[in-house]
Design an enzyme around this catalytic site. Structure first.
Site, PDB file in Angstrom:
ATOM      1  N   SER A 134       0.824  -1.211   0.000  1.00  0.00           N
ATOM      2  CA  SER A 134       0.000   0.000   0.000  1.00  0.00           C
ATOM      3  C   SER A 134       0.857   1.260   0.000  1.00  0.00           C
ATOM      4  O   SER A 134       1.896   1.333   0.664  1.00  0.00           O
ATOM      5  CB  SER A 134      -0.915   0.009   1.236  1.00  0.00           C
ATOM      6  OG  SER A 134      -1.571   1.261   1.357  1.00  0.00           O
ATOM      7  N   CYS A 135       0.389   2.291  -0.697  1.00  0.00           N
ATOM      8  CA  CYS A 135       1.055   3.588  -0.655  1.00  0.00           C
ATOM      9  C   CYS A 135       0.930   4.221   0.720  1.00  0.00           C
ATOM     10  O   CYS A 135       1.615   5.198   1.023  1.00  0.00           O
ATOM     11  CB  CYS A 135       0.471   4.532  -1.713  1.00  0.00           C
ATOM     12  SG  CYS A 135      -1.284   4.897  -1.493  1.00  0.00           S
ATOM     13  N   SER A 136       0.041   3.676   1.557  1.00  0.00           N
ATOM     14  CA  SER A 136      -0.168   4.197   2.905  1.00  0.00           C
ATOM     15  C   SER A 136       0.615   3.426   3.962  1.00  0.00           C
ATOM     16  O   SER A 136       0.471   3.682   5.153  1.00  0.00           O
ATOM     17  CB  SER A 136      -1.665   4.156   3.259  1.00  0.00           C
ATOM     18  OG  SER A 136      -2.412   4.965   2.380  1.00  0.00           O
TER      19      SER A 136
END
Length: 469
Positions: A248-250
């Site tokens: 995830s980019c998070s």
């Protein structure tokens, strides 16, 4: 951009989408839009199909793990369906006698969506559902590794469309093998270009001549301050960092921990499965994770045991290690640990105090990830708002597992999404989570009303008292 191949097949695909969308709008209703969106949602959420999609995604991309992709496909789609359940996207939205303005919901037309290999089912499903809910058709351009997964998803959606008699041309994809030229042509034709993933594709979308929404790069930095509940913070960071093998980019990429509780936090982190790699060994990690200046594809987005072996850490970290925290103080292009790692590796910074932690975090964002999000584990009620006022970020995630919170959660008020706008800091046109409101436009019927022209005194009297005429 010069094309290396004939793109007539993309034009033909678009023409069919245009015809289908025109019919969808002309004979549309809220019930029809809702039914189509529900069909697309059930196509990915039905348990057997969800499992097939998750297994294929891991098989063809080599990224993430099956159980977490099943969870992601389910929760992201369920959350989105909750968000749009009562949203009105058809007909008259408002009729205000005071302003004389009637607002009417209108589709955008044909959406062109570029989707990444990290979420080859969840992201396209999210885009498809939003597009259909708002009366649009959509054409997907998957990453090369995600083509077969996208094909499977569309087959499932079309099977659901057969049940309700909906037009399959509303949801299409650029056929395999695809190419950059095909994607570029789609971006040029689209009424709205939506791009998640490669920043090169985002830039192409913005320069395509079509209205575009791209999202910025993630490189999440999380502060743990001296007031934090350390056990809770460590548990949330671990759950977030390890989810779907950090695709995830998070996902947390840097932990910035204040000195007063640094050692205590390391103990809490270790209890959750976070293994410390001291500064003296950081260079060896960098050499193996970036062997040729690029991320090692044999290590990124892999299970912990694979990552540990590829990093040469087998036997030197505790049994049950879930992720690696590498001590460092370097930030910038000469210090790759300070950037996005797409793996169960996090950079660990020791800050003198809270103010120093904020300064370190700002330097990290300035290097990479500006606009996306930062995290803060704290008991202080004022610090989150202060960060929101002064940091180059669109989201300050407070006392939450970052991966689960940033893209919407059942425990916070953000809309469910897999695409996070990063505002001007990230070079984006939106600062919000991409959601259904970005897939609709409004026509305003404007009628005359009694004049509302103010006097000069009503506007300027307070200013004249201060500055004179």
């Amino acid at each position: 951009m010069p094309f290396s191949a004939d793109n007539s097949h993309v034009d033909a695909l678009f023409s069919q989408a245009r015809l289908a969308q025109a019919d969808y709008e002309a004979y549309g209703s809220q019930a029809r839009y809702d039914s189509a969106a529900q069909a697309a949602a059930w196509a990915i959420m039905e348990p057997a199909r969800n499992k097939q999609l998750a297994e294929l995604a891991v098989e063809v991309t080599g990224l993430g793990n099956v159980p977490d992709k099943i969870t992601k496909n389910h929760r992201k789609t369920l959350g989105l369906m909750r968000d749009i359940a009562d949203a009105q996207t058809f007909g008259i939205l408002s009729d205000d006698a005071k302003t004389g303005i009637t607002e009417i919901a209108r589709p955008l037309g044909v959406i062109g969506a570029v989707v990444p290999s990290t979420n080859p089912a969840a992201t396209p499903a999210n885009n498809v559902i939003n597009a259909l809910k708002c009366g649009n058709a959509i054409i997907l351009s998957p990453s090369p590794k995600g083509v077969s997964c996208c094909e499977m998803l569309l087959a499932f959606i079309h099977a659901e469309f057969d049940k309700i008699g909906e037009d399959k041309r509303l949801v299409q994809m650029i056929p395999a093998p695809g190419s950059k030229a095909d994607t570029q042509r789609l971006l040029e034709l689209a009424d709205l270009a939506v791009v998640t993933g490669s920043q090169d594709n985002v830039r192409r979308a913005y320069s395509s001549g079509s209205p575009a929404m791209g999202v910025g790069a993630g490189n999440v930095a999380v502060i743990v301050d001296e007031t934090a509940d350390l056990a809770a913070a460590a548990a949330k960071i671990t759950a977030s960092k390890t989810f779907d093998n950090a695709t995830s980019c998070s996902s947390e990429n840097a932990l910035v921990v204040v000195d007063a509780i640094y050692d205590a936090f390391l103990d809490a982190m270790g209890a959750q499965g976070g293994a410390l790699v001291p500064t003296a060994q950081a260079a060896a990690i960098v050499a193996r994770l970036w062997p040729d200046g690029h991320l090692n594809r044999e290590a990124i987005a892999k299970d912990a045991d694979v990552l540990i072996e590829k990093l040469g850490m087998a036997g030197s970290v505790p049994a049950g290690t879930k992720f690696i925290a590498v001590e460092t103080d370097g930030i910038g292009p000469d210090h790759p640990l300070s950037g996005e790692k797409l793996s169960r590796v996090v950079a660990l910074y020791r800050a003198r105090d809270y103010d120093d932690a904020v300064a370190i975090t700002k330097r990290i964002l300035t290097y990479q990830g500006a606009g996306h999000s930062i995290g803060l584990h704290t008991a202080d009620i004022d610090r989150p708002v202060d960060l929101g006022r002064h940091m180059p970020t669109c989201r300050v995630i407070v006392n939450q597992a970052h991966t689960f919170a940033t893209g919407g959660s059942f425990e916070n008020g953000l809309p469910f999404s897999l695409s996070m706008g990063c505002g001007s800091w990230g070079g984006n046109s939106i600062d919000d989570n991409l959601h259904w409101k970005h897939f609709i436009q409004r026509t305003k019927v404007v009628r005359p009303i009694p004049a509302r022209e103010p006097s000069l005194d009503a506007i300027f009297s307070a200013y004249w008292e201060k500055a004179g005429k």
